[in-house]
Write a protein that holds these residues in place. Structure first.
Motif, PDB file in Angstrom:
ATOM      1  N   GLN A  84       0.763  -1.229  -0.060  1.00  0.00           N
ATOM      2  CA  GLN A  84      -0.019   0.013  -0.020  1.00  0.00           C
ATOM      3  C   GLN A  84       0.737   1.317   0.149  1.00  0.00           C
ATOM      4  O   GLN A  84       0.580   2.482  -0.523  1.00  0.00           O
ATOM      5  N   ILE A  85       1.981   1.121   0.563  1.00  0.00           N
ATOM      6  CA  ILE A  85       2.727   2.377   0.872  1.00  0.00           C
ATOM      7  C   ILE A  85       3.502   2.704  -0.792  1.00  0.00           C
ATOM      8  O   ILE A  85       3.459   3.627  -1.280  1.00  0.00           O
ATOM      9  N   THR A  88       0.888   3.966  -2.863  1.00  0.00           N
ATOM     10  CA  THR A  88       0.616   5.419  -2.537  1.00  0.00           C
ATOM     11  C   THR A  88       1.739   6.315  -3.253  1.00  0.00           C
ATOM     12  O   THR A  88       1.563   7.404  -3.994  1.00  0.00           O
ATOM     13  N   VAL A  89       2.872   5.763  -3.034  1.00  0.00           N
ATOM     14  CA  VAL A  89       4.044   6.337  -3.613  1.00  0.00           C
ATOM     15  C   VAL A  89       4.190   6.261  -5.249  1.00  0.00           C
ATOM     16  O   VAL A  89       4.276   7.444  -5.674  1.00  0.00           O
ATOM     17  N   ILE A  90       3.811   5.398  -5.805  1.00  0.00           N
ATOM     18  CA  ILE A  90       3.487   5.286  -7.314  1.00  0.00           C
ATOM     19  C   ILE A  90       2.396   6.231  -7.768  1.00  0.00           C
ATOM     20  O   ILE A  90       2.854   6.925  -8.742  1.00  0.00           O
ATOM     21  N   LYS A  91       1.474   6.491  -7.180  1.00  0.00           N
ATOM     22  CA  LYS A  91       0.354   7.264  -7.435  1.00  0.00           C
ATOM     23  C   LYS A  91       0.736   8.626  -7.713  1.00  0.00           C
ATOM     24  O   LYS A  91       0.484   9.146  -8.629  1.00  0.00           O
ATOM     25  N   LYS A  92       1.646   9.065  -6.883  1.00  0.00           N
ATOM     26  CA  LYS A  92       2.078  10.338  -6.832  1.00  0.00           C
ATOM     27  C   LYS A  92       3.252  10.416  -7.821  1.00  0.00           C
ATOM     28  O   LYS A  92       3.353  11.399  -8.596  1.00  0.00           O
ATOM     29  N   VAL A  93       4.100   9.471  -7.854  1.00  0.00           N
ATOM     30  CA  VAL A  93       5.312   9.551  -8.684  1.00  0.00           C
ATOM     31  C   VAL A  93       5.118   9.642 -10.151  1.00  0.00           C
ATOM     32  O   VAL A  93       5.231  10.187 -11.051  1.00  0.00           O
ATOM     33  N   SER A  94       4.192   8.377 -10.425  1.00  0.00           N
ATOM     34  CA  SER A  94       3.829   8.237 -12.025  1.00  0.00           C
ATOM     35  C   SER A  94       2.253   7.848 -12.290  1.00  0.00           C
ATOM     36  O   SER A  94       1.831   6.582 -12.265  1.00  0.00           O
ATOM     37  N   PRO A  95       1.503   8.886 -12.206  1.00  0.00           N
ATOM     38  CA  PRO A  95       0.044   8.490 -12.341  1.00  0.00           C
ATOM     39  C   PRO A  95      -0.292   7.717 -13.490  1.00  0.00           C
ATOM     40  O   PRO A  95      -1.248   6.917 -13.571  1.00  0.00           O
ATOM     41  N   THR A  96       0.689   7.767 -14.841  1.00  0.00           N
ATOM     42  CA  THR A  96       0.489   7.042 -15.710  1.00  0.00           C
ATOM     43  C   THR A  96       0.630   5.469 -15.404  1.00  0.00           C
ATOM     44  O   THR A  96      -0.399   4.591 -15.582  1.00  0.00           O
ATOM     45  N   LEU A  97       1.620   5.279 -14.636  1.00  0.00           N
ATOM     46  CA  LEU A  97       1.978   3.681 -14.289  1.00  0.00           C
ATOM     47  C   LEU A  97       0.748   3.611 -13.571  1.00  0.00           C
ATOM     48  O   LEU A  97       0.046   2.362 -13.658  1.00  0.00           O
TER      49      LEU A  97
ATOM     50  N   ALA F  25       0.322   5.912   7.277  1.00  0.00           N
ATOM     51  CA  ALA F  25      -0.190   7.391   7.687  1.00  0.00           C
ATOM     52  C   ALA F  25       0.915   8.226   6.928  1.00  0.00           C
ATOM     53  O   ALA F  25       0.457   9.361   6.436  1.00  0.00           O
ATOM     54  N   LEU F  26       2.112   7.917   7.198  1.00  0.00           N
ATOM     55  CA  LEU F  26       3.135   8.900   6.505  1.00  0.00           C
ATOM     56  C   LEU F  26       3.072   8.921   5.297  1.00  0.00           C
ATOM     57  O   LEU F  26       3.000  10.065   4.493  1.00  0.00           O
ATOM     58  N   ALA F  27       2.888   7.714   4.506  1.00  0.00           N
ATOM     59  CA  ALA F  27       2.834   7.904   3.072  1.00  0.00           C
ATOM     60  C   ALA F  27       1.595   8.666   2.775  1.00  0.00           C
ATOM     61  O   ALA F  27       1.758   9.426   1.651  1.00  0.00           O
ATOM     62  N   HIS F  28       0.494   8.459   3.264  1.00  0.00           N
ATOM     63  CA  HIS F  28      -0.594   9.235   2.936  1.00  0.00           C
ATOM     64  C   HIS F  28      -0.453  10.458   2.889  1.00  0.00           C
ATOM     65  O   HIS F  28      -0.827  11.313   2.013  1.00  0.00           O
ATOM     66  N   SER F  29       0.274  11.186   4.067  1.00  0.00           N
ATOM     67  CA  SER F  29       0.268  12.672   4.298  1.00  0.00           C
ATOM     68  C   SER F  29       1.252  13.065   3.280  1.00  0.00           C
ATOM     69  O   SER F  29       1.213  14.263   2.793  1.00  0.00           O
ATOM     70  N   ARG F  30       2.413  12.391   2.861  1.00  0.00           N
ATOM     71  CA  ARG F  30       3.443  12.912   2.048  1.00  0.00           C
ATOM     72  C   ARG F  30       2.991  12.877   0.658  1.00  0.00           C
ATOM     73  O   ARG F  30       3.276  13.725  -0.247  1.00  0.00           O
ATOM     74  N   PHE F  31       2.328  11.710   0.236  1.00  0.00           N
ATOM     75  CA  PHE F  31       2.233  11.370  -1.131  1.00  0.00           C
ATOM     76  C   PHE F  31       0.665  11.456  -1.761  1.00  0.00           C
ATOM     77  O   PHE F  31       0.272  11.257  -2.834  1.00  0.00           O
TER      78      PHE F  31
END
Ligand code: FMN
Ligand code: FMN
Ligand code: FMN
Ligand code: RBF
Ligand code: SF4
Ligand code: SF4
Ligand code: SF4
Ligand code: SF4
Ligand code: FES
Lengths: 192, 440, 221, 336, 236, 287
Positions: A84-85, A88-97, F25-31
């Motif tokens: 999940q982490i 979340t990161v991918i969603k931010k970094v590469s919306p296309t992916l 929670a951290l990931a959510h708040s940052r990303f």
């Protein structure tokens, strides 16, 4: 060394996670319509599998030694959270992916292959390196199966498939054929 | 000098030229009516400049060029403009055409020189004269000839290739021109070289026309750098990209024109017509047409006015045989079937082929068996198998990704397909559909 | 098609983002509750599970050791045999062995678990070995994924299993028996699995034979 | 000429002679010598098994194939049936041969939409199914029969029932002998077919000659057999050089098992092999490589069928990766 | 969202939205353990148990679970029930537990279960959620038993361990091997599609269509090339 | 019961949960990426046929348009009124006004009334046939009857009549325009469903020439021009052309004296009523 390569090959072709062990079928059915996506899904899977293998080695060594009955739940919670982490990161970094893999990114978490890897690795007492070989073998095996399936499905898209076989019926029969083909690898490296 | 005397791929259909290869070019009597569509060339259609009821003499302009990439149309017989309106066109669509009721009693000769003498003209003036004379390529595409004679300034042309391949089976009009009018061909070459400001020309002729090779070699002027080359008899040797590959081993870039590799290609018929125009002072109002095939009674090579109706042309060739089944403008590989006997001969019509029932039997089609023969046959190395598959489900964008636009519709793929899949027809269809509604 | 029902059905329009603290707290609580529940169930089921495991092991050991009166569990490494799991570096290499004891407490043989690759996947088996005679006492496959009808004959084909009783290692799987010692007649249609069994036993003995024999000489003079 | 007799059609208006049915039937014809040698070596069993597998292939095609009787007339199902029969052991119960044919056509061809649309070689898929379903029956090889007239096994076992074959009647194939007993078979026996094995694999030379005939008529792409046989020969020579005791030499490898039949008739099935030349080379080399991997390091003694099926699965990918270079893109490189 | 009746909630999962046959969810266990009826049944029941338990809990706790950690929380709940099931099976029926192997643990990741939580339980009252879970679980079990029956009968010649054809039956071993799993489900789906296509209303529609096109072809005297129904981009 | 074990397991699990809860929670708040959840919710209610009739490239863009207020729910031609109301309620907006439009065919020259010059032999598709001598049909503007439009219509609103003319079912038609794109002869137009005049012909030929090729052709005689309101109809290139901007002036009377029945007054389904041509019967048999 030869032990490691056996583990790798066994997980990749002899006991291919998808075609022989029936692990990770949902994404196999769902994300195998396009070679492009299949490759990406495969890559994502390899990544998560390796992550899982390392995590499991760690958990087994340091936390679950005393409480083996907590394995299932801890594995899954940790893996799910990690994915999940990552998601979340991918969603931010590469919306296309993210859009490409869409709903299936969270599904990698709830993918039998991941937890299956964790459980098999534990049951077989693999050390870190064996675990990694196993994870890589499983990951490449999944990717291989996905890509083969995707390229065949793209081909059949242009074919005059009878209406009753359109969709999953044909996919399953292709999977059965692939699975029969992979039976040719049975006994690899163990027949002497 | 030449590394290749042929190109890769292609096919070897039976050339079937014996029907008319030895028939000298003859004139047919004037028909009662000629029909001149305004669109007889690649480019913008000509603009009408006559009205119903007007009287026209042979050679009078009846429609003017519309811009540079266009070509005027001239009356090919003296008479009266009987009607202007939609008329069957070889393309299959009705198109605006001028119908001229031919004057039975008029002397079908011009009263004055309409095209200036070429000697002493500057290249620019030659180009203008060629355009005014309505000369277009007679090799198939009917591309206005003057455009090829004025290459853009950034292109350095070094060679003129004269296309005498006539690789389409059955057709012999170019063959006869080379045998009977070799002097005229060389005059045309001379004018063109002069206009282009270069000295080198190569005449490419397929080896199945030894008499043409012999005559052309014998007649070659010594003061020009001219070479006559025999080429393997193989379809589509005459396609300009293939010809350039065979003669010069240069590949015209995908999507580009011969000018990109320093070459101008003209059909022998076009070259001869160019010369004729300057010789006689008349614009392009006649052409040589091969009427052939098992479905006509008296095959032959005829000179007829442009605009002669199919009906009249066939009558002049002894009429249709009883088992005639399909009438084709052009050769059997790329020609188009026509439905109406009122369809007129255009400037670009090199032959009329009539097939009989036995020659074009209905064939059963089978699914593609992925034999790969179409890939082997395609001269531009496309994957017709995949393209065909995409075409049947109308997946145009993917076809473009698979280089549909490089396809020259030569028909080799369809010719070899054992499953009788109409590949090149599907590509024609796709190209038309894409042209009508461009895809992203 | 699949996953069709999984689309995040967020009809409950945009809940205000939960505070991080609340997320952590609720997960922590849930974890604690789950842990509690599981440990309770675990404790309840522990006894029957352990009993079953012991029973299975006991049956296997008695099968390969010809029904000893009792058995004790020892730990062997290629170097030595220990009463308790050895600490330190040797720990990872230690394998459990089961020494069968007759009614008088004398060692009658030793059962060893071993595993390695078979035709499909890993075969796990246990075999009994009598260091005094140097002969095998028996063999039993504990876990295998060999093909039903073919490879699984290594556990189901009793005449195959019976061959191990009294065989003298090192073994050799052959297709045509010549009568030489240590020969095991491979099952037709399962030659590979048969050979795998033989190989597993050979390799395991190669590793552990010396320490086991040494241990036996010490304990039963 | 009235309107109704005139036709209009698209160019080209002439066609080359070969059509799909003529290709298929000429392949059937070229199989005659192979079938004849099978009958010569294996007697009435060969006829029975070939008939059963062919009937099995034709049955679903005629019931479900659609398009009238056309799918039967094109001859492709007949090839499937005959080739399947040729890969089976002579003693196999007829019901199994029939089932294999029906499975191959039903699940290997018709579900994909019939002729030309399938991905896996139907005959081999049928065999793979039989091998996975009845591994014992399909690896039961007869020893030399007493007279030509004897059946070579329990061909007439009741449907769904096991064949009963006396242990004494079964033998082993050259590959089995090599793999499990380290015994080699003389090369001439292999080439002439005087060994045990399935119906169509016992005479490499005849198959090779038929293949040359087909290649000359351009009914198969010579690149595929060439690359399969070439890669097998190359790798086995190398390995034989490394360890002659463990790895048999190229002649044995080429002429034993189903390699010849597979390379000449089955890998070359145009439907399930790549369309591009480069693709054919890759495809063939891949098959050769996999055959050796399975034969030498795998658990089974023969791997031709699996090698071909696995490479079949890769064909769409290979086709895509080996698109020809478009004319006029010299120096730009191939298309991916 | 459209409201559903209670009956619908229950029946939906059994047939119209059968997780295995229609939605193609939870396929791994559906194929991996169905080589005989007994295992299929055990797996189905274990899954049913977990599904009901977690639906109940999720539906109860929906208000306390923040959206961001929703998935983690569901998984935690599911995993708890799975562990309980795992331990209980191990204690009560050790043989079956051994046969099902890792797949009991893998119930955690059965997409179907999580899917039900996400799509249904987390938004409905307890009763509804429970009905839905029961229906879905029953549908899952039924599908598994169907698969298991076919595979056991063909692959071992028996049903629930009882031999059906006598000792000389030649088992189709492939059916209990992995390809048999794919194959059985594939054939089942083909049969289902065939059955659905034969439903009267569809037949009429398709006949009408076909009549039109075929006539078109016949009347115009067009001899060649039937065209395949075009697939538009995203098939599958 | 072993208290230690209980304590330990609670500790482990809650520890794991807390750690990862914190990480999430951290990931959510940052990303975190914000996306209006109403888009997803609205999409859920849309038919997801991606027909494009609403003018958006698909249902999702339409949903985005809805949320941004650039689109009205009623623009979707596939949903029924109840469903439109649902969407409107979800988003709290007006449903808007639907304006039912359908595809109309500009040719009535079925195989029973139009002349075929030659038999077309080749790939059975109008697009393909059109490139071969116009398909061999005498009238180069007319319908080829090979059903490209029928295949193109995803909503099954078109089927071919016995006379090989496409019949549009106005109930099913959503005016998506796929048939317009599919027809190589440009015979379809999308227009409002309301009753009005249609000239079911596109032949530019006049008089006998036109009628010689097709009995129901417009021969450009001009009688309808006289019978209709002033300026409503005009003859352009041998064809009666209706000026639809003067919709209010249309009346059935204009069809009265048409000698071929090329102009018709259409109330609902086309080719079913008042066509004058026998396509009527044909379409009814096909029903
Ligand atoms: C497949 C194909 C075959 C052709 N064959 C000939 C031919 O045999 N002879 C010829 O003069 N032009 C042939 N052409 C046309 C040439 O490519 C080229 O357009 C022509 O030679 C240019 O001369 P023009 O402008 O004088 O007609 C062919 C074109 C294509 C696409
Ligand atoms: C579907 C299938 C499953 C097989 N399973 C096994 C197996 O589990 N164990 C084994 O040793 N060989 C297995 N084999 C391998 C063959 O039976 C192989 O030919 C055999 O081991 C050769 O031995 P033989 O010469 O004794 O017949 C299997 C083969 C097939 C086709
Ligand atoms: C074209 C062809 C392909 C074959 N492929 C295989 C194969 O992939 N695997 C196999 O076991 N047998 C295959 N056979 C039959 C084998 O040749 C036969 O099984 C082998 O020679 C003996 O191996 P076994 O004793 O291990 O069964 C094939 C036969 C032919 C004619
Ligand atoms: C050279 C050649 C080889 C063939 N080989 C096979 C084969 O191995 N198996 C098969 O089922 N069909 C074979 N066929 C027939 C046909 O291609 C096959 O039935 C298709 O795969 C069915 O779509 C062959 C055809 C040709 C021309
Ligand atoms: S028609 Fe187009 S695709 Fe076919 S061979 Fe010619 S160039 Fe290639
Ligand atoms: S030639 Fe015809 S059958 Fe062969 S690959 Fe090309 S399209 Fe298919
Ligand atoms: S394709 Fe034409 S008939 Fe069908 S719905 Fe769209 S507009 Fe209407
Ligand atoms: S309306 Fe157009 S697309 Fe439809 S059948 Fe007629 S010509 Fe074909
Ligand atoms: S059940 Fe869905 S991935 Fe296994």
């Amino acid at each position: 060394m030869s032990e490691l390569s056996w583990i790798f090959l066994s997980a990749m072709v002899v006991n291919n996670f998808t075609l022989a062990l029936f692990l990770g079928l949902c994404p196999f059915m769902g994300v195998s319509a396009r070679v492009e996506t299949a490759l990406r899904m495969g890559a994502a899977n390899i990544f998560v599998l390796v992550l899982t293998s390392l995590t499991v080695s760690f958990l087994n060594a340091f936390i679950l030694e005393r409480a083996p009955y907590l394995r299932i739940i801890s594995f899954i919670v940790v893996i799910a959270s990690l994915v999940q982490i990552v998601e979340t990161v991918i969603k931010k970094v590469s919306p296309t992916l993210f859009r490409e893999l869409g709903i299936y990114l969270p599904l990698i978490t709830t993918n039998c292959a991941i937890l299956g890897l964790a459980i098999f690795q534990t049951n077989r007492d693999y050390n870190v390196f064996e675990g990694l070989a196993f994870a890589l073998g499983a990951g490449f095996g999944l990717t291989l199966a996905l890509v083969l399936m995707a390229s065949i499905r793209e081909e059949t898209e242009l074919a005059d498939v009878p209406s009753i076989a359109r969709g999953m019926g044909l996919v399953l029969i292709i999977a059965a054929s692939l699975s029969m083909g992979f039976m040719g690898f049975a006994g690899l490296l163990s027949s002497t | 000098m030449r590394r290749n005397s042929t190109f890769h791929s292609g096919v070897h259909p039976d050339d079937a030229k014996e029907l008319t290869a030895a028939s000298p070019i003859r004139r047919l009597p004037f028909p009662d009516e000629v029909v001149l569509p305004l669109q007889q060339h690649t480019g913008a259609p000509a603009t009408l400049i006559v009205r119903v009821g007007d009287r026209v003499e042979r050679g009078d302009m009846i429609a003017a060029a519309e811009g540079f990439i266009s070509s005027p149309v001239h009356a090919s017989a003296a008479g009266r403009v009987a009607a202007i309106g939609p008329w069957p066109h070889p393309s299959g669509q009705y198109q605006t055409a001028v119908r001229i009721a031919v004057d039975r009693y008029a002397a079908q000769t011009p009263r004055r020189r309409l095209v200036p003498n070429w000697e002493g003209l500057s290249p620019k003036e030659i180009v203008a004269a060629v355009q005014q004379a309505g000369v277009v390529g007679l090799g198939g595409a009917a591309f206005p000839a003057h455009v090829k004679l004025s290459p853009p300034s950034d292109q350095v042309i070094d060679t003129l290739l004269v296309n005498g391949c006539e690789c389409e089976p059955y057709l012999t009009s170019d063959h006869r021109v080379m045998v009977e009018y070799s002097e005229r061909v060389y005059l045309g070459i001379r004018i063109m070289l002069d206009c282009l400001g270069i000295r080198r020309a190569i005449v490419g002729i397929e080896q199945n026309k030894p008499d043409a090779i012999a005559t052309m070699t014998a007649a070659a002027p010594v003061d020009l750098d001219i070479e006559v080359c025999g080429l393997e008899a193989k379809y589509p040797q005459g396609a300009e990209k293939m010809l350039i590959k065979s003669l010069l081993d240069r590949e015209v870039p995908s999507g580009g024109l011969p000018g990109k590799v320093g070459v101008v290609v003209q059909n022998v018929g076009s070259v001869a017509t160019l010369a004729e125009v300057f010789e006689t002072g008349l614009p392009l109002i006649e052409r040589i047409v091969t009427v052939t095939g098992p479905g006509v009674r008296e095959p032959g090579n005829w000179i007829v006015p442009v605009g002669t109706k199919l009906r009249d042309l066939l009558a002049g060739s002894g009429g249709l045989a009883d088992d005639a089944s399909e009438i084709i403008f052009g050769g059997p590989m790329m020609g188009v079937a026509v439905a109406s006997l009122d369809t007129p001969v255009l400037k670009g019509t090199s032959g009329v082929l009539v097939l009989s029932k036995g020659e074009a039997p209905p064939r059963e089609d089978y699914p593609c068996i992925r034999c790969g023969r179409c890939l082997d046959a395609c001269p531009v190395f496309l994957n017709p198998q995949r393209l065909g598959n995409l075409a049947t489900s109308e997946r145009w964008p993917e076809m473009l990704e698979n280089h549909l636009m490089d396809c020259m519709l030569c028909g080799c793929c369809s010719y070899v397909c054992p499953s009788n899949i109409p590949l090149s027809h599907l590509f024609t269809t796709a190209k038309t559909a894409i042209r009508r509604r461009p895809v992203a | 098609m699949s996953g069709g029902n999984l689309d995040a059905g967020t009809l409950d329009v945009a809940p205000a983002q939960a505070s991080s603290l609340r997320m952590v707290a609720s997960l922590g609580t849930a974890g604690a509750l789950a842990g509690l529940l599981i440990v309770v169930v675990f404790t309840v089921t522990l006894a029957p599970i352990e009993a079953h495991k012991a029973e299975v092991l006991k049956r296997a050991v008695s099968e390969v050791l010809n029904d000893p009166a009792s058995y004790e569990t020892l730990y062997a490494t290629p170097q030595d045999v220990f009463e308790a799991p050895p600490a330190g570096g040797a720990e990872r290499n230690a394998e459990k062995i089961y020494v069968g004891l007759d009614a008088k407490g004398r060692a009658t043989g030793v059962g060893v678990k071993a595993a390695a690759a078979g035709f499909q996947d890993v075969i796990t088996l246990i075999y009994g070995f009598d260091p005094t005679t140097g002969k095998l006492l028996g063999m039993k496959v504990l876990e295998s994924k060999e093909t039903p009808g073919l490879g699984d004959k290594i556990e189901k084909d009793l005449s195959f299993v019976a061959q191990f009783r009294g065989a003298t290692p090192p073994l050799q799987a052959v297709k045509r028996v010549t009568g030489a010692p240590g020969e095991i007649d491979a099952i037709t249609g399962a030659t590979i699995s048969s050979r795998a069994v033989v190989r597993i036993i050979n390799e395991s003995l190669e590793r552990l034979r010396t320490p086991i024999e040494a241990h036996f000489e010490e304990t039963s003079p | 000429m009235t309107a109704s007799t005139r036709i209009v059609s698209a160019s080209p208006h002439i066609k080359q002679g070969d059509s799909t049915p003529t290709i298929m039937w000429s392949v059937v014809a070229s199989l005659v010598p192979v079938v004849a040698s099978a009958i010569y070596f294996f007697g009435p069993s060969a006829i029975l098994v070939l008939a059963a597998s062919t009937a099995g292939a034709l049955a679903p095609e005629s019931l479900l194939g659609g398009r009238g009787a056309r799918s039967l007339r094109d001859g492709s199902a007949a090839i499937t049936g005959i080739l399947l029969g040729l890969t089976l052991p002579p003693g196999i119960p007829l019901w199994m041969a029939f089932l294999g044919g029906a499975f191959g056509i039903g699940f290997g061809k018709l579900v994909f939409g019939g002729l030309g649309q399938n991905v896996f070689n139907p005959a081999l898929l049928g065999r793979a199914f039989l091998q996975a379903a009845f591994p014992v029956a399909i690896t039961t090889w007869p020893i030399r029969a007493e007279s030509w007239w004897n059946l070579r096994g329990d061909n007439f076992a009741l449907p769904l029932m096991s064949p009963s074959v006396p242990e004494a009647m079964t033998g082993a194939t050259p590959l089995g002998l090599m793999k499990f007993e380290q015994m080699t078979t003389p090369s001439w026996d292999l080439m002439l077919g005087t060994t045990g094995g399935s119906l169509g694999e016992t005479s490499g030379l005849i198959i090779l000659i038929c293949g040359l005939y087909l290649a000359a008529r351009r009914h198969l792409d010579w690149r595929i057999p060439a690359s399969i046989l070439g890669s097998v020969a190359l790798f086995s020579t190398l390995l034989h050089g490394l360890d002659a005791a463990r790895y048999p030499g190229p002649v044995f490898m080429l002429f034993s098992g189903g390699l010849m039949l597979g390379a000449v008739y089955m890998a070359t099935d145009m439907v399930t092999s790549p369309v591009t030349h480069r693709g054919c080379w890759i495809f063939g080399a891949g098959i050769g490589f996999l055959v050796l991997v399975i034969r030498l390091w795998g658990g089974l003694s023969e791997g031709v069928m699996y090698a071909i099926l696995l490479m079949n699965a890769l064909v769409p990918f290979i086709n895509r990766a080996t698109q020809p270079r478009i004319f006029g893109t010299l120096g730009v490189g191939g298309e991916s | 969202m459209r409201e559903t009746t209670q009956q619908e909630d229950f029946l939906r999962g059994i047939w119209r939205e059968n997780p295995v046959l229609i939605q193609m969810l939870g396929l791994c266990p559906a194929l991996a353990v169905t080589n005989n009826v007994e295992n299929s049944l055990a797996m189905g029941l274990a899954t049913l148990f977990v599904l009901c338990g977690s639906s109940l809990l999720v539906s109860l706790c929906q208000r306390f679970i923040p959206g961001e950690i929703r998935i983690s929380a569901y998984i935690l709940i599911i995993a708890t029930f799975v562990t309980v099931a795992d331990l209980s099976l191990q204690a009560l029926v050790p043989d079956i537990h051994k046969a099902l192997g890792a797949f009991i643990a893998l119930i955690v990741v059965n997409c179907m279960i999580l899917g039900r939580q996400e799509a249904f339980a987390s938004k409905r009252p307890v009763g509804r959620a429970l009905l839905d879970a029961l229906g879905t679980g029953a549908g899952f079990s039924i599908a598994l038993v169907m698969l298991g029956a076919v595979r056991e009968v063909l692959g071992s010649g028996s049903f629930l361990g009882v031999s059906l054809f006598g000792p000389s039956y030649e088992p189709w071993i492939v059916m209990i091997l992995p390809p048999g799993g794919f194959l059985t489900l594939g054939v089942l789906l083909l049969g289902l599609a065939w059955w659905q296509e034969r439903r009267p209303d569809r037949i009429e529609a398709s006949q009408r269509r076909q009549a039109g096109s075929q006539e078109a072809i016949a009347v115009a005297g067009i001899a060649t090339s039937g065209r395949p129904t075009p697939t538009r981009g995203e098939a599958g | 019961m072993d208290l230690y074990a209980i304590f330990q397991s609670i500790l482990i699990l809650s520890g794991v949960c807390v750690v990862f809860g914190a990480l999430i929670a951290l990931a959510h708040s940052r990303f975190r990426v914000f996306e209006d959840p109403r888009i997803e919710a609205a999409l859920e209610l849309l038919p997801r046929t991606n027909c494009g009739a609403c003018g958006s490239p698909g249902c999702r863009p339409f949903a985005e348009g809805l949320v941004q207020g650039e689109q009205q729910p009623a623009s979707c031609t596939v949903m029924g009124p109840a469903e439109i109301e649902d969407v409107a309620q979800l988003l709290g907006v007006e449903a808007g006004e639907a304006n039912k439009r359908v595809a109309r065919l500009l040719c009535a020259g079925g195989s029973h009334v139009a002349v075929q010059d030659a038999e077309y032999r080749g790939f059975a598709s109008c697009k393909a046939a059109a490139s071969v001598a116009g398909g061999g049909k005498g009238c180069t503007w007319g319908c080829l009857g090979l059903a490209d439009c029928e295949v193109a219509c995803d909503l099954d609103a078109i089927h071919m009549s016995a006379a090989l003319l496409p019949i549009v079912d106005p109930v099913r038609c959503t005016a998506c325009g796929d048939c317009v794109d599919a027809c190589p002869k440009d015979l379809f137009v999308i227009m409002p469903l309301e009753p009005h005049l249609i000239v079911q012909c596109r032949s530019e030929l006049e008089g006998e020439e036109a009628e010689g090729l097709c009995q129901v052709a417009c021969n450009g005689c001009g009688k309808c021009v006289l019978d209709a309101a002033e300026g409503l109809i005009d003859i352009v290139e041998g064809l009666a052309v209706i000026d639809y901007t003067k919709h209010g002036l249309e009346a059935p009377g204009a069809t009265k004296r048409c000698p071929t029945g090329a102009i018709v007054w259409v109330e609902n389904a086309q080719l079913l009523e008042g066509t004058g041509g026998s396509a009527t019967d044909a379409s009814q048999t096909a029903e």
